[in-house]
Design an enzyme around this catalytic site. Structure first.
Site, PDB file in Angstrom:
ATOM      1  N   TYR A 109       0.853  -1.194   0.000  1.00 13.84           N
ATOM      2  CA  TYR A 109       0.000   0.000   0.000  1.00 13.84           C
ATOM      3  C   TYR A 109       0.886   1.240   0.000  1.00 13.84           C
ATOM      4  CZ  TYR A 109      -3.025   3.748   1.621  1.00 13.84           C
ATOM      5  OH  TYR A 109      -3.694   4.932   1.720  1.00 13.84           O
ATOM      6  N   GLU A 197      -3.658   7.458  -3.854  1.00 14.93           N
ATOM      7  CA  GLU A 197      -3.601   6.160  -3.186  1.00 14.93           C
ATOM      8  C   GLU A 197      -3.372   5.055  -4.200  1.00 14.93           C
ATOM      9  OE1 GLU A 197      -6.110   4.850   0.543  1.00 14.93           O
ATOM     10  OE2 GLU A 197      -7.205   4.349  -1.285  1.00 14.93           O
TER      11      GLU A 197
END
Lengths: 386, 291
Positions: A109, A197
């Site tokens: 991530y 993101e």
């Protein structure tokens, strides 16, 4: 402002952040063509809607051949995809992204947001990719490594290294990881992002780092210097009334209740919604007509509120400070006549020249219910729509 | 006493020749605030009624002794205006402008960290110490000099609270709107600290809203450092997640920033929470019961 995954990936490419090869398609034929032009299968067909949770909702499928891509695109295009983020009404899929499928070694991530408390952009990285970061933060916060960036220096090499080593990345991947992070940060700043993101950021079996998914949000306040980005907005993703309201510079958000609310000031508008709820009714909207609500704003406000067929009554709550209550009352009377409002209207006015304002409403020949204070207004409107 | 602005406040209005700037510069002067200068680059030498206009804040400060700035500059130029005020030696800069890009404010805050200029806002109504000085866009006449300090993220919601208090005879030492943006110059904790130290302030009203964690941080600070009674209100209990409620900073994201969490944290810290309809009465009850 939000954009689609395929648009985000096109922007990432421009900033040298690696993404899988692929392209967007509006029809099943186009989807097939995209697959045929890719070097080899298997492929992934991904529904393009703003909401997350697409995979679980059946909006992401893998295909072995261009034939299968065409068939899957046909299924996905036009479907109403329901995910935990769309609400029960779902979102219609108008486009699919067709990409080369990847052989994945690891899912990571990487995200960048402005941190409100620190007043700086913060880069977050985690070895727990593919999960929602909020969930990781709640369950295993130690898995998230953070670096706050000084906006004057930008992201320094050591900060990118802290992140990469912090999540236990194979040192062989240090170079691609650092450049991935630095390039993403460069884009975050250059495009005035409010969120960037990459989840998951994958390490492939052949040792490449790729943005398998990408979510970019932009700061609405900065759109004046990014006209090219404004064009990326998809009106199909917006509530039609919210879209209309924005054209008139009104802050409107549609909710599910039946009491329309027109208020000056965002805080007071939220507080009014809360009072409506506490009085036993449900607000139909948030609407801030601004500190200096003009007759034109009020008229447009009425049009938008009444565009929602659920609305059975309207509560107007205005605190006239700089704005005089008599001026506002005349505006309301004018607006009600122009828009031909057929539902009961409860008005609560307070502030400068309030007596004259109330008199204008009462002698207008229109049926207004004038409330003494906020509490009273909310109770009256709840009774009227109940 | 009072905090941030008082009888010694000398205001320079940046953007004074604009529609809003001139209107509010004159309204502040009419309230009795010493509005000593205005700034609009290129319009130096002009006057806005009795207020002399300068080309730069530095010149305005040098010639008039201005120590406080009130900023009405459009969003694209506001970051520049704030830093110009700080560089000119202004001690308090109040930025009314709504719509400044977040990354501009991040840069501004990185510079102000090493400056002794305190920024209030942006996207705020400003500061008033009733009877002394009004440096903002709030209606002066609803205020009443007294002993309650008020700090809020909202504009009209603050007027509502002040109005209720004044009608009940409860006056205010200073009311500060800290602004509805995600990145602001002065937060709840800064204001709580100032109010706690101010002898005129006997009680504090804190008005928050959804988005961010400033109220939770304030709660932690209150339980450790604030001995004066605090009455609180949080707007947005019915706000849906993921939607920006007017203010750029009013958004529930990823399960954080909810009204219920803020109310719980403040209650835990001993703050008397109320509803907006009953705010004035609650302040009266809390302050009246003090011995």
């Amino acid at each position: 402002m939000k954009i689609h995954e395929y648009q985000a990936k096109e922007l990432l490419k421009k900033f040298n952040v690696p993404v899988p090869e692929g392209a967007v398609a509006d029809t099943n034929r186009e989807a097939r063509q995209v697959a045929e032009e890719l070097p080899a299968g298997p492929f992934v067909v991904k529904a393009q809607i703003h909401a997350g949770g697409r995979g679980k909702g059946g909006g992401i499928k893998t295909a072995a051949t261009p034939d299968e891509v065409e068939r899957l695109a046909d299924q996905i295009l036009g479907m109403t995809l329901v995910t935990h983020q769309t609400g029960p009404e779902g979102q219609v899929v108008n486009q699919v992204l067709v990409e080369q499928a990847q052989e994945i070694e690891r899912e990571l991530y990487l995200g960048i947001v402005p941190d409100r408390s620190l007043g700086r952009p913060v880069i977050m990285m985690s070895a727990a990719g593919g999960m929602e970061i909020e969930e990781v933060a709640a369950r295993t916060p130690e898995l998230i490594i953070k670096e706050a960036i000084n906006p004057i220096t930008g992201c320094m090499g050591y900060q990118a290294r802290n992140l990469a080593f912090g999540i236990g990345l194979d040192p062989k991947l240090l170079r691609p990881a650092v450049s991935f992070i630095e390039n993403l940060y460069r884009m975050f700043i250059a495009l005035d992002c409010s969120l960037a993101e990459i989840n998951p950021l994958v390490v492939t079996k052949d040792g490449k780092m790729l943005a398998l998914d990408a979510k970019l949000n932009f700061d609405d306040n900065a759109m004046f210097r990014h006209h090219d980005l404004a064009a990326l907005e998809d009106p199909a993703e917006m509530d039609p009334l919210e879209f209309e309201a924005r054209k008139h510079h009104l802050n409107y958000i549609r909710l599910s209740g039946n009491v329309g609310a027109m208020v000056n000031g965002a805080g007071l508008a939220m507080a009014t919604m809360d009072l409506i709820k506490a009085a036993g009714a449900e607000p139909a909207n948030f609407l801030d007509v601004g500190g200096g609500a003009s007759a034109e704003m009020v008229t447009n406000g009425f049009r938008i509120i009444l565009g929602d067929p659920n609305v059975k009554g309207v509560l107007i709550n205005i605190f006239g400070g700089i704005l005089r209550c008599d001026v506002l009352a005349s505006g309301v009377v004018e607006a009600v006549k122009t828009v031909q409002v057929k539902v009961p209207i409860i008005v609560r006015l307070e502030g400068t020249n309030v007596e004259q304002g109330r008199e204008i409403l009462q002698t207008s020949g229109l049926k207004f219910t004038v409330a003494a204070d906020m509490q009273d207004a909310a109770k009256k409107v709840a009774v009227l729509v109940g | 006493m009072s905090v941030l602005v008082n009888n010694d406040t000398r205001v320079v209005v940046q953007g004074v020749t604009g529609k809003e700037g001139s209107f509010h510069a004159l309204a502040c002067a009419q309230y009795g605030t010493k509005v000593v200068a205005g700034v609009t680059p290129g319009k130096g030498g002009q006057q806005v009624e009795a207020i002399p206009v300068f080309n730069t804040v530095a010149q305005a400060v040098k010639d008039t002794g201005a120590n406080t700035s009130l900023i009405f500059v459009p969003p694209a130029f506001a970051a520049d205006a704030i830093l110009e005020a700080a560089a000119a030696g202004v001690k308090v800069a109040v930025c009314i402008t709504e719509g400044i890009p977040t990354l501009d404010m991040i840069k501004v805050m990185a510079v102000l960290k090493d400056s002794d200029c305190r920024l209030i806002g942006p996207n705020c109504p400003g500061i008033i110490s009733p009877g002394q000085a009004k440096v903002g866009i709030m209606p002066g006449h609803i205020h009443k000099p007294g002993s309650m300090g008020l700090v809020s993220r909202s504009g009209t919601l603050t007027y509502e609270a002040v109005h209720q208090m004044s009608l009940l005879g409860i006056g205010q030492s200073t009311c500060v709107g800290i602004g509805g943006d995600p990145i602001i110059g002065t937060n709840f904790i800064d204001m709580l600290q100032l109010f706690q130290a101010d002898p005129q302030t006997e009680g504090i009203v804190l008005i928050g809203e959804i988005g961010g964690a400033a109220e939770e941080e304030a709660a932690a600070f209150i339980s450790r450092h604030v001995s004066k009674p605090v009455v609180g209100f949080i707007a947005g209990q019915t706000a849906p997640p993921g939607k920006r409620m007017g203010h750029a900073g009013a958004i529930i994201s990823g399960g954080s920033g909810k009204a219920s969490d803020k109310i719980a944290a403040l209650t835990q810290a001993g703050v008397t929470m109320t509803t907006i309809g009953e705010l004035g009465q609650t302040v009266k009850r809390v302050m009246g019961s003090r011995t």
